[in-house]
Motif scaffolding. Structure first.
Motif, PDB file in Angstrom:
ATOM      1  N   UNK A 135       0.813  -1.217   0.000  1.00  0.00           N
ATOM      2  CA  UNK A 135       0.000   0.000   0.000  1.00  0.00           C
ATOM      3  C   UNK A 135       0.843   1.261   0.000  1.00  0.00           C
ATOM      4  N   UNK A 136       0.181   2.357  -0.361  1.00  0.00           N
ATOM      5  CA  UNK A 136       0.802   3.680  -0.366  1.00  0.00           C
ATOM      6  C   UNK A 136       1.453   3.925   0.993  1.00  0.00           C
ATOM      7  N   UNK A 137       2.698   4.422   0.961  1.00  0.00           N
ATOM      8  CA  UNK A 137       3.418   4.733   2.188  1.00  0.00           C
ATOM      9  C   UNK A 137       4.346   3.627   2.652  1.00  0.00           C
ATOM     10  N   UNK A 138       4.145   2.407   2.163  1.00  0.00           N
ATOM     11  CA  UNK A 138       4.985   1.280   2.593  1.00  0.00           C
ATOM     12  C   UNK A 138       6.357   1.342   1.913  1.00  0.00           C
ATOM     13  N   UNK A 139       7.356   0.807   2.626  1.00  0.00           N
ATOM     14  CA  UNK A 139       8.687   0.610   2.054  1.00  0.00           C
ATOM     15  C   UNK A 139       8.769  -0.854   1.654  1.00  0.00           C
ATOM     16  N   UNK A 140       9.195  -1.085   0.422  1.00  0.00           N
ATOM     17  CA  UNK A 140       9.210  -2.440  -0.141  1.00  0.00           C
ATOM     18  C   UNK A 140      10.604  -2.767  -0.653  1.00  0.00           C
ATOM     19  N   UNK A 141      11.097  -3.965  -0.357  1.00  0.00           N
ATOM     20  CA  UNK A 141      12.368  -4.446  -0.904  1.00  0.00           C
ATOM     21  C   UNK A 141      12.098  -5.173  -2.211  1.00  0.00           C
ATOM     22  N   UNK A 142      12.829  -4.793  -3.224  1.00  0.00           N
ATOM     23  CA  UNK A 142      12.661  -5.390  -4.548  1.00  0.00           C
ATOM     24  C   UNK A 142      13.982  -6.048  -4.945  1.00  0.00           C
ATOM     25  N   UNK A 143      13.906  -7.309  -5.356  1.00  0.00           N
ATOM     26  CA  UNK A 143      15.093  -8.021  -5.828  1.00  0.00           C
ATOM     27  C   UNK A 143      14.928  -8.289  -7.320  1.00  0.00           C
ATOM     28  N   UNK A 144      15.857  -7.771  -8.101  1.00  0.00           N
ATOM     29  CA  UNK A 144      15.852  -7.975  -9.547  1.00  0.00           C
ATOM     30  C   UNK A 144      17.175  -8.627  -9.932  1.00  0.00           C
ATOM     31  N   UNK A 145      17.302  -9.070 -11.181  1.00  0.00           N
ATOM     32  CA  UNK A 145      18.590  -9.630 -11.611  1.00  0.00           C
ATOM     33  C   UNK A 145      19.738  -8.629 -11.422  1.00  0.00           C
ATOM     34  N   UNK A 146      19.412  -7.327 -11.419  1.00  0.00           N
ATOM     35  CA  UNK A 146      20.435  -6.299 -11.261  1.00  0.00           C
ATOM     36  C   UNK A 146      20.790  -5.998  -9.817  1.00  0.00           C
ATOM     37  N   UNK A 147      20.085  -6.612  -8.878  1.00  0.00           N
ATOM     38  CA  UNK A 147      20.378  -6.376  -7.469  1.00  0.00           C
ATOM     39  C   UNK A 147      19.126  -6.110  -6.655  1.00  0.00           C
ATOM     40  N   UNK A 148      19.361  -5.771  -5.385  1.00  0.00           N
ATOM     41  CA  UNK A 148      18.254  -5.538  -4.458  1.00  0.00           C
ATOM     42  C   UNK A 148      18.218  -4.057  -4.091  1.00  0.00           C
ATOM     43  N   UNK A 149      17.003  -3.495  -3.995  1.00  0.00           N
ATOM     44  CA  UNK A 149      16.861  -2.105  -3.594  1.00  0.00           C
ATOM     45  C   UNK A 149      15.523  -1.921  -2.888  1.00  0.00           C
ATOM     46  N   UNK A 150      15.434  -0.855  -2.113  1.00  0.00           N
ATOM     47  CA  UNK A 150      14.209  -0.545  -1.378  1.00  0.00           C
ATOM     48  C   UNK A 150      13.545   0.672  -1.994  1.00  0.00           C
ATOM     49  N   UNK A 151      12.210   0.633  -2.031  1.00  0.00           N
ATOM     50  CA  UNK A 151      11.448   1.765  -2.560  1.00  0.00           C
ATOM     51  C   UNK A 151      10.337   2.127  -1.576  1.00  0.00           C
ATOM     52  N   UNK A 152       9.896   3.378  -1.662  1.00  0.00           N
ATOM     53  CA  UNK A 152       8.740   3.830  -0.888  1.00  0.00           C
ATOM     54  C   UNK A 152       7.630   4.111  -1.893  1.00  0.00           C
ATOM     55  N   UNK A 153       6.459   3.522  -1.660  1.00  0.00           N
ATOM     56  CA  UNK A 153       5.316   3.727  -2.564  1.00  0.00           C
ATOM     57  C   UNK A 153       4.712   5.100  -2.254  1.00  0.00           C
ATOM     58  N   UNK A 154       4.743   5.994  -3.249  1.00  0.00           N
ATOM     59  CA  UNK A 154       4.246   7.366  -3.090  1.00  0.00           C
ATOM     60  C   UNK A 154       2.771   7.491  -3.421  1.00  0.00           C
ATOM     61  N   UNK A 155       2.360   6.781  -4.478  1.00  0.00           N
ATOM     62  CA  UNK A 155       1.005   6.972  -4.976  1.00  0.00           C
ATOM     63  C   UNK A 155       0.542   5.706  -5.686  1.00  0.00           C
ATOM     64  N   UNK A 156      -0.764   5.409  -5.551  1.00  0.00           N
ATOM     65  CA  UNK A 156      -1.380   4.280  -6.245  1.00  0.00           C
ATOM     66  C   UNK A 156      -2.661   4.812  -6.885  1.00  0.00           C
ATOM     67  N   UNK A 157      -2.794   4.606  -8.200  1.00  0.00           N
ATOM     68  CA  UNK A 157      -3.967   5.107  -8.919  1.00  0.00           C
ATOM     69  C   UNK A 157      -4.604   3.987  -9.741  1.00  0.00           C
ATOM     70  N   UNK A 158      -5.923   4.030  -9.815  1.00  0.00           N
ATOM     71  CA  UNK A 158      -6.643   3.037 -10.621  1.00  0.00           C
ATOM     72  C   UNK A 158      -6.649   3.479 -12.056  1.00  0.00           C
TER      73      UNK A 158
END
Length: 158
Positions: A135-158
Motif C-alpha cells: 500500500x501507499x506509504x509502505x517501504x518495499x524491498x525489490x530483488x531484480x537480476x540487477x540487485x536488491x533495492x528498497x522503494x517507498x510507494x508514493x502513490x497508487x492510482x486506478x
C-alpha cells in the motif's frame, strides 16, 4: 493442479481479441494465398517462397493457439474492486527508490500487455511481484537480476 489464469486489464483483453480477429481474418488467408501461389511455381523442394510461406503459416497458427489459450483463461482484473491505496494489476504505482529523488511510475499489466519503455510492466516481473498487495506509504524491498533495492510507494492510482 492449479488452474491456469492470465491476469490482464480489460484493455489488454480487447487488444488480444482484436489481434485474434486479425490473425484469423487477415493474416491466415494471406498466408494461405501465398502458399497457393508458391505451389504454382512447381518443384517444392527448391521453392524458397513456399518454404517461407509455410514457416509464416506455422508462426501464425502458433500465435492463434497462444492467443486463444490466453483468452480462454483470461482473468480480467478490476482495479477498482481493490483498496484504492493497494497496488494491483491494472493500477499505476509511483515509487521512489530509498536514497534517490526521482520517482518512477509504472502501470502493472498482464504479461502480454507489458511494454516497459512505455511504463507498463508485467505482473510477473520482479518489481510488480514485490509491489502487488502493498500500500501507499509502505517501504518495499525489490530483488531484480540487477540487485536488491528498497522503494517507498508514493502513490497508487486506478
Amino acid at each position: 493442479m492449479a488452474e491456469k489464469s492470465f491476469p490482464m486489464t480489460a484493455e489488454g483483453k480487447e487488444k488480444l481479441e482484436a489481434e485474434l480477429r486479425d490473425l484469423k481474418l487477415v493474416k491466415r488467408p494471406e498466408v494461405i494465398k501465398r502458399i497457393k501461389v508458391a505451389r504454382s511455381y512447381g518443384d517444392l523442394s527448391e521453392n524458397s517462397e513456399y518454404d517461407a510461406a509455410k514457416d509464416e503459416q506455422s508462426h501464425v497458427e502458433d500465435r492463434i493457439a497462444q492467443v486463444e489459450e490466453m483468452l480462454k483463461y483470461a482473468q480480467v482484473v478490476d482495479a477498482d474492486s481493490v483498496d484504492p491505496n493497494e497496488v494491483a494489476v491494472g493500477k499505476t504505482v509511483t515509487y521512489t527508490e530509498v536514497g534517490e529523488d526521482d520517482p518512477e511510475t509504472y502501470t502493472i499489466v498482464g504479461s502480454d500487455e507489458s511494454d516497459p519503455l512505455n511504463g507498463k510492466i508485467s505482473n510477473d516481473s520482479p518489481i510488480a511481484q514485490a509491489l502487488i498487495g502493498k500500500k501507499k506509504g509502505e517501504t518495499v524491498s525489490i530483488t531484480t537480476p540487477g540487485g536488491k533495492f528498497d522503494v517507498v510507494i508514493n502513490k497508487v492510482e486506478a
